[in-house]
Design an enzyme around this catalytic site. Sequence first.
Site, PDB file in Angstrom:
ATOM      1  CE  LYS A  96      18.056   1.908  43.141  1.00  0.00           C
ATOM      2  NZ  LYS A  96      16.728   1.397  42.025  1.00  0.00           N
ATOM      3  CG  ASP A 130      13.931  -0.102  44.189  1.00  0.00           C
ATOM      4  OD1 ASP A 130      12.888  -0.836  44.153  1.00  0.00           O
ATOM      5  OD2 ASP A 130      14.270   0.570  43.096  1.00  0.00           O
ATOM      6  CG  MET A 131      17.559  -3.156  50.782  1.00  0.00           C
ATOM      7  SD  MET A 131      17.086  -1.795  52.146  1.00  0.00           S
ATOM      8  CE  MET A 131      15.991  -2.717  52.868  1.00  0.00           C
ATOM      9  CD  GLN A 159      19.614  -5.909  49.513  1.00  0.00           C
ATOM     10  OE1 GLN A 159      20.065  -5.811  50.648  1.00  0.00           O
ATOM     11  NE2 GLN A 159      19.906  -5.011  48.576  1.00  0.00           N
ATOM     12  NE  ARG A 180      10.957  -5.600  44.111  1.00  0.00           N
ATOM     13  CZ  ARG A 180      11.163  -4.083  43.712  1.00  0.00           C
ATOM     14  NH1 ARG A 180      12.214  -3.588  43.914  1.00  0.00           N
ATOM     15  NH2 ARG A 180      10.161  -3.453  43.105  1.00  0.00           N
ATOM     16  CE  LYS A 183      18.842 -16.211  43.401  1.00  0.00           C
ATOM     17  NZ  LYS A 183      19.656 -17.112  42.480  1.00  0.00           N
ATOM     18  N   GLY A 184      19.887  -9.939  45.920  1.00  0.00           N
ATOM     19  CA  GLY A 184      20.714  -8.704  46.455  1.00  0.00           C
ATOM     20  C   GLY A 184      21.754  -8.296  45.172  1.00  0.00           C
ATOM     21  CE  LYS A 197      23.702 -18.754  41.167  1.00  0.00           C
ATOM     22  NZ  LYS A 197      22.398 -18.035  41.804  1.00  0.00           N
ATOM     23  CB  THR A 222      13.943 -14.738  41.606  1.00  0.00           C
ATOM     24  OG1 THR A 222      15.278 -15.380  41.301  1.00  0.00           O
ATOM     25  CG2 THR A 222      13.037 -15.765  41.566  1.00  0.00           C
ATOM     26  CG  HIS A 223      15.599 -12.808  36.301  1.00  0.00           C
ATOM     27  ND1 HIS A 223      16.113 -12.029  36.968  1.00  0.00           N
ATOM     28  CD2 HIS A 223      14.812 -12.173  35.617  1.00  0.00           C
ATOM     29  CE1 HIS A 223      16.005 -10.622  36.907  1.00  0.00           C
ATOM     30  NE2 HIS A 223      14.931 -10.912  36.093  1.00  0.00           N
TER      31      HIS A 223
HETATM   32  C1  LIG Z   1      11.937  -7.120  40.077  1.00  0.00           C
HETATM   33  C2  LIG Z   1      13.146  -7.039  40.579  1.00  0.00           C
HETATM   34  C3  LIG Z   1      13.574  -5.926  41.517  1.00  0.00           C
HETATM   35  C4  LIG Z   1      14.754  -5.912  42.049  1.00  0.00           C
HETATM   36  N1  LIG Z   1      14.998  -4.974  43.239  1.00  0.00           N
HETATM   37  C5  LIG Z   1      16.334  -4.926  43.999  1.00  0.00           C
HETATM   38  C6  LIG Z   1      16.429  -4.066  44.973  1.00  0.00           C
HETATM   39  O1  LIG Z   1      15.591  -3.391  45.351  1.00  0.00           O
HETATM   40  N2  LIG Z   1      17.732  -4.336  45.596  1.00  0.00           N
HETATM   41  C7  LIG Z   1      18.437  -5.061  45.156  1.00  0.00           C
HETATM   42  O2  LIG Z   1      19.710  -5.420  45.908  1.00  0.00           O
HETATM   43  N3  LIG Z   1      18.270  -6.131  44.067  1.00  0.00           N
HETATM   44  C8  LIG Z   1      17.255  -5.847  43.332  1.00  0.00           C
HETATM   45  N4  LIG Z   1      17.054  -6.659  42.439  1.00  0.00           N
HETATM   46  C9  LIG Z   1      18.282  -7.524  41.862  1.00  0.00           C
HETATM   47  C10 LIG Z   1      18.238  -8.931  42.271  1.00  0.00           C
HETATM   48  O3  LIG Z   1      18.865  -8.681  43.757  1.00  0.00           O
HETATM   49  C11 LIG Z   1      19.100  -9.489  41.633  1.00  0.00           C
HETATM   50  O4  LIG Z   1      20.543  -8.890  41.638  1.00  0.00           O
HETATM   51  C12 LIG Z   1      18.749  -9.961  40.314  1.00  0.00           C
HETATM   52  O5  LIG Z   1      17.265 -10.202  40.345  1.00  0.00           O
HETATM   53  C13 LIG Z   1      19.543 -11.316  39.809  1.00  0.00           C
HETATM   54  O6  LIG Z   1      19.506 -12.383  40.748  1.00  0.00           O
HETATM   55  P1  LIG Z   1      18.269 -13.535  40.448  1.00  0.00           P
HETATM   56  O7  LIG Z   1      17.228 -13.824  41.538  1.00  0.00           O
HETATM   57  O8  LIG Z   1      17.706 -13.378  39.054  1.00  0.00           O
HETATM   58  O9  LIG Z   1      19.095 -14.859  40.289  1.00  0.00           O
HETATM   59  P2  LIG Z   1      20.680 -15.216  39.564  1.00  0.00           P
HETATM   60  O10 LIG Z   1      20.942 -16.705  40.066  1.00  0.00           O
HETATM   61  O11 LIG Z   1      21.497 -14.159  39.637  1.00  0.00           O
HETATM   62  O12 LIG Z   1      20.205 -15.287  38.017  1.00  0.00           O
HETATM   63  C14 LIG Z   1      19.458 -16.690  37.774  1.00  0.00           C
HETATM   64  C15 LIG Z   1      19.198 -16.654  36.292  1.00  0.00           C
HETATM   65  O13 LIG Z   1      18.492 -15.541  35.836  1.00  0.00           O
HETATM   66  C16 LIG Z   1      19.308 -14.908  34.794  1.00  0.00           C
HETATM   67  N5  LIG Z   1      19.588 -13.617  34.929  1.00  0.00           N
HETATM   68  C17 LIG Z   1      19.850 -13.068  36.074  1.00  0.00           C
HETATM   69  N6  LIG Z   1      20.400 -11.636  36.170  1.00  0.00           N
HETATM   70  C18 LIG Z   1      20.507 -11.394  34.733  1.00  0.00           C
HETATM   71  C19 LIG Z   1      20.977 -10.399  34.141  1.00  0.00           C
HETATM   72  N7  LIG Z   1      21.308  -9.479  34.679  1.00  0.00           N
HETATM   73  N8  LIG Z   1      20.973 -10.855  32.641  1.00  0.00           N
HETATM   74  C20 LIG Z   1      20.433 -11.623  32.056  1.00  0.00           C
HETATM   75  N9  LIG Z   1      20.075 -12.761  32.749  1.00  0.00           N
HETATM   76  C21 LIG Z   1      19.957 -12.669  34.161  1.00  0.00           C
HETATM   77  C22 LIG Z   1      20.221 -15.930  34.094  1.00  0.00           C
HETATM   78  O14 LIG Z   1      19.693 -16.789  33.391  1.00  0.00           O
HETATM   79  C23 LIG Z   1      20.428 -16.356  35.452  1.00  0.00           C
HETATM   80  O15 LIG Z   1      21.147 -17.687  35.346  1.00  0.00           O
HETATM   81  C24 LIG Z   1      15.715  -6.703  41.853  1.00  0.00           C
HETATM   82  C25 LIG Z   1      15.442  -7.995  41.055  1.00  0.00           C
HETATM   83  C26 LIG Z   1      14.100  -8.070  40.431  1.00  0.00           C
HETATM   84  C27 LIG Z   1      13.967  -9.242  39.439  1.00  0.00           C
END
Ligand SMILES: Cc1cc2nc3c(=O)[nH]c(=O)nc-3n(C[C@H](O)[C@H](O)[C@H](O)COP(=O)(O)OP(=O)(O)OC[C@H]3O[C@@H](n4cnc5c(N)ncnc54)[C@H](O)[C@@H]3O)c2cc1C
Length: 303
Positions: A96, A130-131, A159, A180, A183-184, A197, A222-223
């Site tokens: 960061k 990272d952002m 993001q 990378r 979502k943010g 969302k 993303t998850h």
């Molecule tokens: C490898 C990686 C690097 C990242 N780097 C950055 C970055 O540099 N800057 C930045 O702003 N953000 C970063 N993020 C975070 C990202 O912005 C999201 O906030 C985060 O990934 C949750 O969003 P989602 O895409 O998983 O979708 P969502 O719609 O939030 O989640 C989808 C599903 O994933 C699961 N899930 C998501 N989050 C969680 C949690 N915390 N605990 C348990 N289950 C969860 C749940 O089942 C949820 O229904 C990063 C994420 C990843 C995976």
Amino acid sequence: MLKDTLLYMARQERIRRFVSHNGFARRAARRFVAGETLDEAMAVATSLNRQHISVSLDHLGENVTDAAEARAAAQDYITILDRITDAGADANISVKLTALGLDLSADLCRENLTRLMRRAAELAIFVRVDMEGSAYTQATIDMVLALRRDFDNIGTVVQSMLYRTPADVARLIECRTRVRLVKGAYLEPVSVAYPKKADVDAHYIECMHALLECGVYPAIATHDERIIAEARRFAAHKEIAAARFEFQMLYGIRRDLQERLARDGYNVRVYVPYGTQWYPYLTRRLAERPANLMFIAGNVFRG
Ligand SMILES: Cc1cc2nc3c(=O)[nH]c(=O)nc-3n(C[C@H](O)[C@H](O)[C@H](O)COP(=O)(O)OP(=O)(O)OC[C@H]3O[C@@H](n4cnc5c(N)ncnc54)[C@H](O)[C@@H]3O)c2cc1C
């Protein structure tokens, strides 16, 4: 509402001091943080590598207010790069800019980043910047593109929640810079970010299509199973080989999905944070899924 409150709390120094010293909260944080030391993080990395999952190591820390601290953060990353090489680990690093002194001065930050980029280039290790919150977006992209002229092993993050992101994606594609897509994770005003969302998700898919088709080894971070399914469908439809992109997820989240994608032959990388400065990282993870709060609270009360 709860999400906004948690993201607000992530920035509060007094709350950070209180929670960071709570032994039960520390133990509960272990669900999302690999440990407090590099040895612990390397043990996690080795075990993920055994399952054919790559790693990005994040030495937790952000918004440093002291130049010596920022220089020490860069030196810590150089130590990590050396450890990755010595261990032969399949790992890169995530940094960061505010940990490297961006809040103090852009020059200091650039000096620190350049120092660690030189070592990373010698060792052929990729560095992901990272952002952070939207106040840093322009500075981060400018800094990465400035260093990109000398280093091809640097990339950054965009993001999908921000209105500006499709334009940033186009610029990063044009400069052949690795992206990378996330979502943010930060609390943003409606003047810069989609409040709904559904819009964040729709723009994620739009940017993902562009990156998969024209980007340089993009990371789909993303998850979200619906988005992951769309990435797989789109790549198959456009005949984009699985080797040309990777999926990324966070340590401690959807382990089952990480393993399944790796078994299906996709490149998967897990973001592994470690260190003592885990409080803001943890509160962002709680804000993403407030049910996690019950898990932490359960641990604290059981304790
Ligand atoms: C490898 C990686 C690097 C990242 N780097 C950055 C970055 O540099 N800057 C930045 O702003 N953000 C970063 N993020 C975070 C990202 O912005 C999201 O906030 C985060 O990934 C949750 O969003 P989602 O895409 O998983 O979708 P969502 O719609 O939030 O989640 C989808 C599903 O994933 C699961 N899930 C998501 N989050 C969680 C949690 N915390 N605990 C348990 N289950 C969860 C749940 O089942 C949820 O229904 C990063 C994420 C990843 C995976």
